[in-house]
Design a protein around this motif. Sequence first.
Motif, mmCIF file in Angstrom:
data_model
loop_
_atom_site.group_PDB
_atom_site.id
_atom_site.type_symbol
_atom_site.label_atom_id
_atom_site.label_comp_id
_atom_site.label_asym_id
_atom_site.label_seq_id
_atom_site.Cartn_x
_atom_site.Cartn_y
_atom_site.Cartn_z
ATOM 1 N N GLY A 1 0.779 -1.149 -0.163
ATOM 2 C CA GLY A 1 0.159 0.023 0.062
ATOM 3 C C GLY A 1 0.803 1.240 -0.046
ATOM 4 N N THR A 2 1.971 1.298 0.805
ATOM 5 C CA THR A 2 2.766 2.368 0.887
ATOM 6 C C THR A 2 3.471 2.561 -0.587
ATOM 7 O OG1 THR A 2 3.306 1.913 3.218
ATOM 8 C CG2 THR A 2 4.858 3.488 2.177
ATOM 9 N N PHE A 3 3.905 1.399 -1.003
ATOM 10 C CA PHE A 3 4.578 1.505 -2.567
ATOM 11 C C PHE A 3 3.540 2.073 -3.376
ATOM 12 C CE2 PHE A 3 5.060 -0.631 -6.555
ATOM 13 C CZ PHE A 3 6.289 -0.234 -6.797
ATOM 14 N N ASN B 1 6.124 7.982 5.864
ATOM 15 C CA ASN B 1 5.612 6.628 5.856
ATOM 16 C C ASN B 1 5.502 6.298 7.341
ATOM 17 O OD1 ASN B 1 5.415 6.595 3.246
ATOM 18 N ND2 ASN B 1 7.513 5.896 2.779
ATOM 19 N N VAL B 2 4.796 5.290 7.771
ATOM 20 C CA VAL B 2 4.459 4.821 9.073
ATOM 21 C C VAL B 2 5.115 3.571 9.667
ATOM 22 C CG1 VAL B 2 2.824 4.668 11.006
ATOM 23 C CG2 VAL B 2 2.468 6.496 9.299
ATOM 24 N N LYS C 1 6.993 -3.455 8.326
ATOM 25 C CA LYS C 1 7.317 -2.171 8.773
ATOM 26 C C LYS C 1 8.845 -1.832 8.577
ATOM 27 C CE LYS C 1 3.525 -0.283 10.404
ATOM 28 N NZ LYS C 1 2.651 0.623 9.804
ATOM 29 N N GLY C 2 9.618 -3.005 8.561
ATOM 30 C CA GLY C 2 11.115 -3.250 8.190
ATOM 31 C C GLY C 2 11.180 -2.715 6.616
ATOM 32 N N LEU D 1 11.946 0.783 2.062
ATOM 33 C CA LEU D 1 11.436 1.548 0.734
ATOM 34 C C LEU D 1 11.853 2.999 1.075
ATOM 35 C CD1 LEU D 1 9.596 1.943 -1.768
ATOM 36 C CD2 LEU D 1 7.593 1.708 -0.077
ATOM 37 N N SER D 2 11.656 3.521 2.205
ATOM 38 C CA SER D 2 11.657 4.825 2.272
ATOM 39 C C SER D 2 13.049 5.467 2.047
ATOM 40 C CB SER D 2 11.243 5.457 3.761
ATOM 41 O OG SER D 2 9.950 4.667 3.925
ATOM 42 N N ARG D 3 14.034 4.667 2.434
ATOM 43 C CA ARG D 3 15.551 5.008 2.275
ATOM 44 C C ARG D 3 15.914 4.876 0.921
ATOM 45 N NH1 ARG D 3 18.897 1.699 7.125
ATOM 46 N NH2 ARG D 3 17.625 2.632 8.939
ATOM 47 N N GLY D 4 15.420 3.973 0.076
ATOM 48 C CA GLY D 4 15.782 4.040 -1.309
ATOM 49 C C GLY D 4 14.930 5.057 -1.955
ATOM 50 N N LEU D 5 13.871 5.436 -1.654
ATOM 51 C CA LEU D 5 13.171 6.341 -2.378
ATOM 52 C C LEU D 5 13.648 7.642 -2.182
ATOM 53 C CD1 LEU D 5 10.599 7.309 -4.328
ATOM 54 C CD2 LEU D 5 9.210 7.019 -2.537
#
Length: 245
Positions: free
Chosen positions: A113-115, A135-136, A155-156, A161-165
Amino acid sequence: MKTKGTAVITGAANGLGQAHAVRLAKDGFDIAVADIVEPNETRKLVEAEGKKFFSSIVDVTSEEATKDFAIQVKEEMGIVTALINNAGIYPHALFSELDFKLWKKILDINLDGTFLMSKAFVPQMIENNYGRIVNVASTTFFMNVTHGSAYLASKGGIIGLSRGLASEVGANGITVNVIAPGLTDTKMNRKLAGDEAFESFLQLQAIPKNLQPEDMSATVSFLVSEDSAMITGQTIIVDGGQIRI
Ligand SMILES: NC(=O)c1ccc[n+]([C@@H]2O[C@H](COP(=O)([O-])OP(=O)(O)OC[C@H]3O[C@@H](n4cnc5c(N)ncnc54)[C@H](O)[C@@H]3O)[C@@H](O)[C@H]2O)c1
């Protein structure tokens, strides 16, 4: 107050997402909500702040629904400046009880969903050369907990994903950060974790006070503000001083 553009928040019919919607409306954002249930109460609260509100029934696991929602929000609300990927589920299941169906459901809503929402809205942010994505995750990712293999994996994954994006969109004026809430007093979590958990967490926190949704929203407010311009790829723990990273 002058509008700060639109903040898109998933799962804002209830709990933390609703608190974020109210706080960001107070901050001057118009609000667009994607949830699987009607966010009627959230609508009232946001409109009471004098801000524009738009919502649609969107399952964040659907590529088609998230894409359509991004088109609708652009048409109805104009420029999206912030995206809060908050929708998530946290059913308790021991590894021995966790079947593949439940594993996939948790990963689907929380991580996919986040992606999908990021895929849907990042192009608009790139076009505008500005964006704030929050993101949460959860402090449980950093703790010794049972009943949570799939949840912790999701969550990991969100942190990864957040670091990569963040590394790919920094040059476009977009930041991507993660908030990791501790045990927070939402209706859903009070029911799932129970009063005893809330009581026992007081002993573990440096600040012995149960966390309220508004405590999380204050950090989200900072992460979507212009003041956080040079913070990206980070995970910010908001838990009254229990976990240290
Ligand atoms: N409450 C806590 O203590 C706590 C702690 C750490 C992390 N979190 C995280 O914070 C987020 C919100 O938690 P909450 O306690 O407010 O939960 P909640 O259950 O009160 O709210 C979650 C919202 O997400 C929506 N939702 C569920 N599946 C969806 C889907 N497929 N598509 C769109 N919307 C969907 C629900 O309808 C609901 O409105 C979750 O990601 C959760 O993992 C919560």
